[in-house]
Write a protein that holds these residues in place. Structure first.
Motif, PDB file in Angstrom:
ATOM      1  N   ALA A  12       0.841  -1.209   0.000  1.00 20.10           N
ATOM      2  CA  ALA A  12       0.000   0.000   0.000  1.00 20.10           C
ATOM      3  C   ALA A  12       0.872   1.253   0.000  1.00 20.10           C
ATOM      4  CB  ALA A  12      -0.946  -0.008   1.198  1.00 20.10           C
ATOM      5  N   ALA A  13       1.960   1.240   0.760  1.00 15.59           N
ATOM      6  CA  ALA A  13       2.864   2.402   0.803  1.00 15.59           C
ATOM      7  C   ALA A  13       3.549   2.608  -0.546  1.00 15.59           C
ATOM      8  CB  ALA A  13       3.889   2.219   1.919  1.00 15.59           C
ATOM      9  N   LEU A  14       3.938   1.524  -1.210  1.00 14.54           N
ATOM     10  CA  LEU A  14       4.545   1.632  -2.537  1.00 14.54           C
ATOM     11  C   LEU A  14       3.541   2.163  -3.556  1.00 14.54           C
ATOM     12  CD1 LEU A  14       6.613  -1.680  -2.587  1.00 14.54           C
ATOM     13  CD2 LEU A  14       7.539   0.654  -2.504  1.00 14.54           C
ATOM     14  N   ASP A  15       2.310   1.648  -3.509  1.00 17.33           N
ATOM     15  CA  ASP A  15       1.267   2.132  -4.422  1.00 17.33           C
ATOM     16  C   ASP A  15       1.061   3.636  -4.248  1.00 17.33           C
ATOM     17  OD1 ASP A  15       0.853  -0.430  -5.434  1.00 17.33           O
ATOM     18  OD2 ASP A  15      -0.906  -0.813  -4.175  1.00 17.33           O
ATOM     19  N   GLU A  16       1.028   4.075  -3.003  1.00 16.78           N
ATOM     20  CA  GLU A  16       0.836   5.501  -2.705  1.00 16.78           C
ATOM     21  C   GLU A  16       1.996   6.328  -3.254  1.00 16.78           C
ATOM     22  OE1 GLU A  16      -0.855   8.966  -1.407  1.00 16.78           O
ATOM     23  OE2 GLU A  16      -1.799   6.994  -1.444  1.00 16.78           O
ATOM     24  N   LEU A  17       3.204   5.888  -3.038  1.00 14.70           N
ATOM     25  CA  LEU A  17       4.378   6.606  -3.521  1.00 14.70           C
ATOM     26  C   LEU A  17       4.374   6.708  -5.051  1.00 14.70           C
ATOM     27  CD1 LEU A  17       7.890   6.464  -2.156  1.00 14.70           C
ATOM     28  CD2 LEU A  17       7.621   5.955  -4.566  1.00 14.70           C
ATOM     29  N   LEU A  18       4.023   5.623  -5.729  1.00 14.87           N
ATOM     30  CA  LEU A  18       4.066   5.609  -7.195  1.00 14.87           C
ATOM     31  C   LEU A  18       2.943   6.414  -7.836  1.00 14.87           C
ATOM     32  CD1 LEU A  18       5.147   1.924  -7.863  1.00 14.87           C
ATOM     33  CD2 LEU A  18       6.567   3.993  -7.942  1.00 14.87           C
ATOM     34  N   ARG A  19       1.887   6.714  -7.084  1.00 12.49           N
ATOM     35  CA  ARG A  19       0.800   7.535  -7.626  1.00 12.49           C
ATOM     36  C   ARG A  19       1.270   8.926  -8.038  1.00 12.49           C
ATOM     37  NH1 ARG A  19      -2.796   4.194  -5.075  1.00 12.49           N
ATOM     38  NH2 ARG A  19      -2.927   4.863  -2.929  1.00 12.49           N
ATOM     39  N   ALA A  20       2.403   9.369  -7.516  1.00  7.43           N
ATOM     40  CA  ALA A  20       2.934  10.697  -7.835  1.00  7.43           C
ATOM     41  C   ALA A  20       3.535  10.762  -9.244  1.00  7.43           C
ATOM     42  CB  ALA A  20       3.998  11.085  -6.806  1.00  7.43           C
ATOM     43  N   GLU A  31       3.590   9.821 -13.496  1.00  9.24           N
ATOM     44  CA  GLU A  31       2.777   9.515 -14.677  1.00  9.24           C
ATOM     45  C   GLU A  31       3.076   8.084 -15.118  1.00  9.24           C
ATOM     46  OE1 GLU A  31       0.410  11.169 -16.349  1.00  9.24           O
ATOM     47  OE2 GLU A  31       0.534  12.685 -14.758  1.00  9.24           O
ATOM     48  N   PRO A  32       2.047   7.247 -15.282  1.00  7.21           N
ATOM     49  CA  PRO A  32       2.287   5.845 -15.645  1.00  7.21           C
ATOM     50  C   PRO A  32       3.113   5.663 -16.912  1.00  7.21           C
ATOM     51  CG  PRO A  32      -0.011   6.183 -15.065  1.00  7.21           C
ATOM     52  CD  PRO A  32       0.634   7.539 -15.094  1.00  7.21           C
ATOM     53  N   ASP A  33       2.860   6.486 -17.940  1.00 10.19           N
ATOM     54  CA  ASP A  33       3.573   6.277 -19.205  1.00 10.19           C
ATOM     55  C   ASP A  33       5.029   6.733 -19.139  1.00 10.19           C
ATOM     56  OD1 ASP A  33       2.908   8.959 -19.112  1.00 10.19           O
ATOM     57  OD2 ASP A  33       2.267   9.071 -21.205  1.00 10.19           O
ATOM     58  N   GLY A  34       5.417   7.427 -18.062  1.00 13.58           N
ATOM     59  CA  GLY A  34       6.800   7.848 -17.908  1.00 13.58           C
ATOM     60  C   GLY A  34       7.510   7.166 -16.759  1.00 13.58           C
ATOM     61  N   LEU A  35       6.871   6.170 -16.159  1.00 14.65           N
ATOM     62  CA  LEU A  35       7.427   5.499 -14.997  1.00 14.65           C
ATOM     63  C   LEU A  35       8.186   4.237 -15.408  1.00 14.65           C
ATOM     64  CD1 LEU A  35       7.636   5.049 -11.899  1.00 14.65           C
ATOM     65  CD2 LEU A  35       5.420   3.876 -12.038  1.00 14.65           C
ATOM     66  N   VAL A  36       9.448   4.153 -14.972  1.00 16.30           N
ATOM     67  CA  VAL A  36      10.253   2.958 -15.188  1.00 16.30           C
ATOM     68  C   VAL A  36      10.766   2.513 -13.821  1.00 16.30           C
ATOM     69  CG1 VAL A  36      12.299   1.961 -16.295  1.00 16.30           C
ATOM     70  CG2 VAL A  36      10.957   3.713 -17.486  1.00 16.30           C
ATOM     71  N   GLY A  37      10.512   1.260 -13.473  1.00 19.29           N
ATOM     72  CA  GLY A  37      11.015   0.693 -12.231  1.00 19.29           C
ATOM     73  C   GLY A  37      12.128  -0.284 -12.538  1.00 19.29           C
ATOM     74  N   VAL A  38      13.216  -0.202 -11.763  1.00 23.05           N
ATOM     75  CA  VAL A  38      14.358  -1.099 -11.942  1.00 23.05           C
ATOM     76  C   VAL A  38      14.481  -1.944 -10.679  1.00 23.05           C
ATOM     77  CG1 VAL A  38      16.812  -1.281 -12.482  1.00 23.05           C
ATOM     78  CG2 VAL A  38      15.499   0.684 -13.318  1.00 23.05           C
ATOM     79  N   SER A  39      14.434  -3.274 -10.846  1.00 23.89           N
ATOM     80  CA  SER A  39      14.405  -4.173  -9.698  1.00 23.89           C
ATOM     81  C   SER A  39      15.153  -5.465  -9.987  1.00 23.89           C
ATOM     82  CB  SER A  39      12.948  -4.509  -9.342  1.00 23.89           C
ATOM     83  OG  SER A  39      12.877  -5.454  -8.305  1.00 23.89           O
ATOM     84  N   CYS A  40      15.764  -6.007  -8.941  1.00 23.16           N
ATOM     85  CA  CYS A  40      16.395  -7.332  -9.045  1.00 23.16           C
ATOM     86  C   CYS A  40      15.378  -8.451  -8.784  1.00 23.16           C
ATOM     87  CB  CYS A  40      17.574  -7.433  -8.082  1.00 23.16           C
ATOM     88  SG  CYS A  40      18.927  -6.303  -8.502  1.00 23.16           S
TER      89      CYS A  40
END
Length: 162
Positions: free
Chosen positions: A22-30, A32-41
């Protein structure tokens, strides 16, 4: 475009998972979806929760794997389905040039993740480094030393197993 890397604890308690998500979802709401890139192992725990949150927010996922043997050597059966699903959903998968998943491979993966990121999300309880290297605290220190902004996510009630 905003590229966000993640580091975080693998050993979240079962009760912590929905709190962190829930905290991650809230943070990512800030973002724009089409400009969001997440990098994860995409390790079990925080890395995978972040990757799923990025995809659910409409962002693009970049996966960084520490070694060629990571899937067979390190992914436990209870995480295999999630791991495979996230690899399949990734827009890009980078595999570090190491045959074996060891400390050097993890450090290499963390460096690659930080090199790609404009900021870092740390699902981290704030405890100092363990001294083993490659842990969440170590990555936060590296990111801060490189001048990357770090968003610490550790919601009230979150805890680690053990």
């Amino acid at each position: 475009m905003t590229t966000i890397g993640v580091t975080g604890h693998m050993d979240l308690t079962e009760e912590s998972v929905p709190l962190v998500r829930a905290a991650l979802d809230e943070l990512l709401r800030a973002y724009e979806p089409d400009g969001l890139v997440g990098v994860s192992c995409i390790a079990a725990g925080s890395d995978s929760l972040f990757a799923e949150a990025v995809l659910d927010a409409g962002g693009r996922l970049v996966v960084v794997l520490p070694s060629r043997d990571y899937r067979t050597a390190k992914v436990k059966p209870d995480h295999a389905e999630t791991f495979d699903r996230l690899v399949a959903a990734a827009g890009e998968v980078l595999v570090m040039p190491h045959g074996t998943a060891d400390r050097r491979a993890y450090e290499s993966a963390n460096r690659a993740l930080l090199a790609r990121a404009e900021r870092l999300v740390a699902v981290w309880n704030g405890e100092p480094p363990s001294g083993k290297g490659g842990g969440s605290a170590d990555v936060v220190i590296e990111a801060r030393n490189a001048g990357l902004p770090v968003d610490v996510v550790w919601p009230e009630g979150a805890a680690r197993r053990g």
